[in-house]
Scaffold this motif. Structure first.
Motif, PDB file in Angstrom:
ATOM      1  N   GLY A  76       0.550  -1.344   0.084  1.00 55.59           N
ATOM      2  CA  GLY A  76      -0.225   0.386  -0.039  1.00 55.59           C
ATOM      3  C   GLY A  76       1.030   1.333  -0.204  1.00 55.59           C
ATOM      4  O   GLY A  76       2.091   1.426   0.444  1.00 55.59           O
ATOM      5  N   PHE A  77       0.519   2.546  -0.021  1.00 61.50           N
ATOM      6  CA  PHE A  77       0.813   3.876  -0.374  1.00 61.50           C
ATOM      7  C   PHE A  77       0.258   4.908   0.788  1.00 61.50           C
ATOM      8  O   PHE A  77      -1.830   4.633   0.268  1.00 61.50           O
ATOM      9  N   LEU A 165      -6.030   2.210   5.714  1.00 59.83           N
ATOM     10  CA  LEU A 165      -5.143   1.410   4.709  1.00 59.83           C
ATOM     11  C   LEU A 165      -4.252   0.341   5.517  1.00 59.83           C
ATOM     12  O   LEU A 165      -3.983  -0.425   4.058  1.00 59.83           O
ATOM     13  N   VAL A 166      -4.049  -0.223   6.613  1.00 62.53           N
ATOM     14  CA  VAL A 166      -3.507  -1.765   6.419  1.00 62.53           C
ATOM     15  C   VAL A 166      -4.563  -2.732   6.887  1.00 62.53           C
ATOM     16  O   VAL A 166      -3.867  -3.619   6.025  1.00 62.53           O
ATOM     17  N   ALA A 167      -5.606  -2.031   6.812  1.00 61.87           N
ATOM     18  CA  ALA A 167      -6.743  -2.635   6.207  1.00 61.87           C
ATOM     19  C   ALA A 167      -6.899  -3.273   5.387  1.00 61.87           C
ATOM     20  O   ALA A 167      -7.346  -4.767   5.141  1.00 61.87           O
ATOM     21  N   TRP A 168      -7.011  -2.432   4.384  1.00 64.89           N
ATOM     22  CA  TRP A 168      -7.177  -2.439   3.403  1.00 64.89           C
ATOM     23  C   TRP A 168      -6.198  -3.160   2.849  1.00 64.89           C
ATOM     24  O   TRP A 168      -6.230  -4.203   1.646  1.00 64.89           O
ATOM     25  N   ALA A 169      -5.195  -3.013   2.973  1.00 63.28           N
ATOM     26  CA  ALA A 169      -4.004  -3.325   2.255  1.00 63.28           C
ATOM     27  C   ALA A 169      -3.454  -5.041   2.434  1.00 63.28           C
ATOM     28  O   ALA A 169      -3.521  -5.577   1.327  1.00 63.28           O
ATOM     29  N   SER A 170      -4.157  -5.099   3.580  1.00 63.88           N
ATOM     30  CA  SER A 170      -4.153  -7.269   3.900  1.00 63.88           C
ATOM     31  C   SER A 170      -5.714  -8.000   3.787  1.00 63.88           C
ATOM     32  O   SER A 170      -4.878  -8.535   2.782  1.00 63.88           O
ATOM     33  N   ALA A 171      -6.153  -6.881   3.023  1.00 64.38           N
ATOM     34  CA  ALA A 171      -7.546  -7.579   2.576  1.00 64.38           C
ATOM     35  C   ALA A 171      -6.972  -7.558   0.795  1.00 64.38           C
ATOM     36  O   ALA A 171      -7.743  -9.037   0.422  1.00 64.38           O
ATOM     37  N   LEU A 172      -6.341  -6.663   0.423  1.00 77.09           N
ATOM     38  CA  LEU A 172      -6.141  -7.451  -0.882  1.00 77.09           C
ATOM     39  C   LEU A 172      -5.094  -7.697  -1.262  1.00 77.09           C
ATOM     40  O   LEU A 172      -5.050  -8.528  -2.839  1.00 77.09           O
ATOM     41  N   ARG A 173      -4.420  -8.335  -0.454  1.00 80.70           N
ATOM     42  CA  ARG A 173      -3.230  -9.473  -0.545  1.00 80.70           C
ATOM     43  C   ARG A 173      -3.938 -10.865  -1.355  1.00 80.70           C
ATOM     44  O   ARG A 173      -3.038 -11.539  -2.495  1.00 80.70           O
ATOM     45  N   SER A 174      -5.315 -11.044  -0.789  1.00 78.10           N
ATOM     46  CA  SER A 174      -5.216 -12.307  -1.151  1.00 78.10           C
ATOM     47  C   SER A 174      -6.453 -12.433  -2.810  1.00 78.10           C
ATOM     48  O   SER A 174      -5.998 -12.882  -3.531  1.00 78.10           O
ATOM     49  N   ILE A 175      -6.632 -10.794  -2.770  1.00 77.08           N
ATOM     50  CA  ILE A 175      -6.988 -10.488  -4.588  1.00 77.08           C
ATOM     51  C   ILE A 175      -5.969 -10.716  -5.233  1.00 77.08           C
ATOM     52  O   ILE A 175      -5.804 -11.058  -6.517  1.00 77.08           O
TER      53      ILE A 175
END
Length: 180
Positions: A76-77, A165-175
């Motif tokens: 993430g950024f 940000l950390v929550a979304w970045a973590s969730a997007l790892r699986s995608i």
């Protein structure tokens, strides 16, 4: 979890540099991610010089391949952007436009700097990042002037934005794993 704090200005005497240092100081007090600074003044990309569109992923120049590798390594950024003429700086747009897949399925948060807290710059940056499949969080920090070290409301807002940000970045790892 790796998050890049992207300092999106190269202007001499830029106020956003002090803001980026404050963001890093606050962010690095957290235990849920590591935060690194990417200062576009140090990256020094030329104006886009790749013959093929970034979506093709056929990078011809070593500076592009190095930039791609660097961006690909982050989950993430946090974009630190001043507002120039109701938009974000050309150097930031140039750095973004060099790549495509390396931005995909990652998350971004924003810290705006300017007379209106960089709000218009962030609005336009959100549009560009949407095209690159970057999920942007709602909460953003807006510095209109005054204390660049962050007043109490800036600290609180920054922590909320970083939590999102950390929550979304973590969730997007699986995608990203499925896309790979």
């Amino acid at each position: 979890m790796r998050i890049a704090v992207v300092l999106g200005s190269t202007r001499p005497g830029r106020r956003s540099e002090a803001v980026a240092q404050w963001v890093l100081k606050v962010a690095n007090s957290r235990a849920d991610a590591t935060f690194d600074l990417i200062d576009l003044a140090e990256v020094d990309l030329p104006m886009l010089d790749e013959p093929m569109p970034a979506i093709v992923g056929q990078y011809q120049h070593e500076h592009t391949r190095e930039w791609a590798s660097r961006i690909a390594s982050y989950d993430g950024f946090v974009f630190i952007t001043p507002e120039y003429n109701h938009s974000f700086p050309a150097v930031l747009k140039n750095a973004i436009d060099y790549l495509y897949a390396e931005w995909n399925d990652k998350a971004a948060g924003f810290v705006g700097v300017g007379g209106s807290g960089g709000l218009r710059a962030v609005e336009q940056l959100r549009l560009v990042l949407a095209e690159l499949k970057v999920a942007t969080v709602r909460t953003q920090v807006a510095f209109g002037g005054g204390d660049l070290e962050g007043e109490p409301q800036h600290h609180d807002t920054l922590h909320v934005m970083l939590d999102e940000l950390v929550a979304w970045a973590s969730a997007l790892r699986s995608i990203r794993a499925v896309a790979a």
